[in-house]
Design a protein around this motif. Structure first.
Motif, PDB file in Angstrom:
ATOM      1  N   SER A  10      -7.012  -1.406   5.677  1.00  0.00           N
ATOM      2  CA  SER A  10      -6.920  -1.919   4.311  1.00  0.00           C
ATOM      3  C   SER A  10      -8.082  -1.428   3.463  1.00  0.00           C
ATOM      4  N   LEU A  11      -9.268  -1.418   4.049  1.00  0.00           N
ATOM      5  CA  LEU A  11     -10.426  -0.915   3.306  1.00  0.00           C
ATOM      6  C   LEU A  11     -10.297   0.586   3.044  1.00  0.00           C
ATOM      7  N   VAL A  54       0.840  -1.207   0.000  1.00  0.00           N
ATOM      8  CA  VAL A  54       0.000   0.000   0.000  1.00  0.00           C
ATOM      9  C   VAL A  54       0.872   1.252   0.000  1.00  0.00           C
ATOM     10  N   LEU A 111      -4.963  -4.191  -0.605  1.00  0.00           N
ATOM     11  CA  LEU A 111      -6.270  -4.356   0.029  1.00  0.00           C
ATOM     12  C   LEU A 111      -6.530  -5.823   0.346  1.00  0.00           C
ATOM     13  N   GLY A 117      -5.965   1.043  -2.810  1.00  0.00           N
ATOM     14  CA  GLY A 117      -5.716  -0.231  -2.144  1.00  0.00           C
ATOM     15  C   GLY A 117      -4.456  -0.907  -2.609  1.00  0.00           C
ATOM     16  N   SER A 157      -7.576   2.148   2.534  1.00  0.00           N
ATOM     17  CA  SER A 157      -6.518   2.397   1.564  1.00  0.00           C
ATOM     18  C   SER A 157      -7.056   2.535   0.150  1.00  0.00           C
ATOM     19  N   VAL A 158      -8.271   2.102  -0.098  1.00  0.00           N
ATOM     20  CA  VAL A 158      -8.877   2.238  -1.419  1.00  0.00           C
ATOM     21  C   VAL A 158      -9.072   3.714  -1.768  1.00  0.00           C
ATOM     22  N   LEU A 183      -5.340  -2.835  -5.409  1.00  0.00           N
ATOM     23  CA  LEU A 183      -6.164  -3.904  -4.838  1.00  0.00           C
ATOM     24  C   LEU A 183      -5.353  -5.067  -4.276  1.00  0.00           C
ATOM     25  N   VAL A 212      -6.780  -7.518   4.115  1.00  0.00           N
ATOM     26  CA  VAL A 212      -8.000  -8.187   4.596  1.00  0.00           C
ATOM     27  C   VAL A 212      -7.688  -9.632   4.990  1.00  0.00           C
TER      28      VAL A 212
END
Length: 109
Positions: free
Chosen positions: A76-77, A21, A91, A85, A79-80, A88, A95
């Motif tokens: 993590s969510l 990230v 992300l 993310g 970071s979108v 992704l 998770v």
């Protein structure tokens, strides 16, 4: 003599997510600017650094692994919004690592 070792896999994956990230916005800042994420490098570094700290803390403080795993999932969510993310990948790693931390239970004796 009982040895209570802390979790290894979950915190490792959370630290890896933090690195991804944090690295993606720095390496691909021009690409992220196209998507309107102008503050991506600073947000990505902040969230990535926080994920690394959460992963290290989860390994060093096994009694707080469940709470730190939940924090890793939330970070993590989030970071979108600033770093996509980590394309992704960060992300998903965050998770999965956070879920491993939440699911970890100390071994009995």
């Amino acid at each position: 003599m009982s040895s209570s070792r802390g979790p290894i896999a979950g915190p490792f994956v959370v630290v890896l997510a933090g690195v991804v990230v944090a690295a993606v916005p720095v390496l691909f800042g021009d690409v992220l600017a196209v998507f309107g994420a102008d503050s991506a490098p600073s947000v990505g570094l902040g969230i990535g650094g926080a994920l690394v700290l959460v992963g290290v803390a989860a390994h060093l403080q096994p009694s707080f692994t469940t709470e730190l795993g939940a924090v890793a999932i939330v970070l993590s969510l989030l970071s979108v919004f600033g770093a996509l993310g980590g394309f992704l990948v960060g992300l998903l790693l965050g998770v999965v690592g956070g879920s491993l931390c939440v699911a970890w239970k100390p071994s009995a004796g």
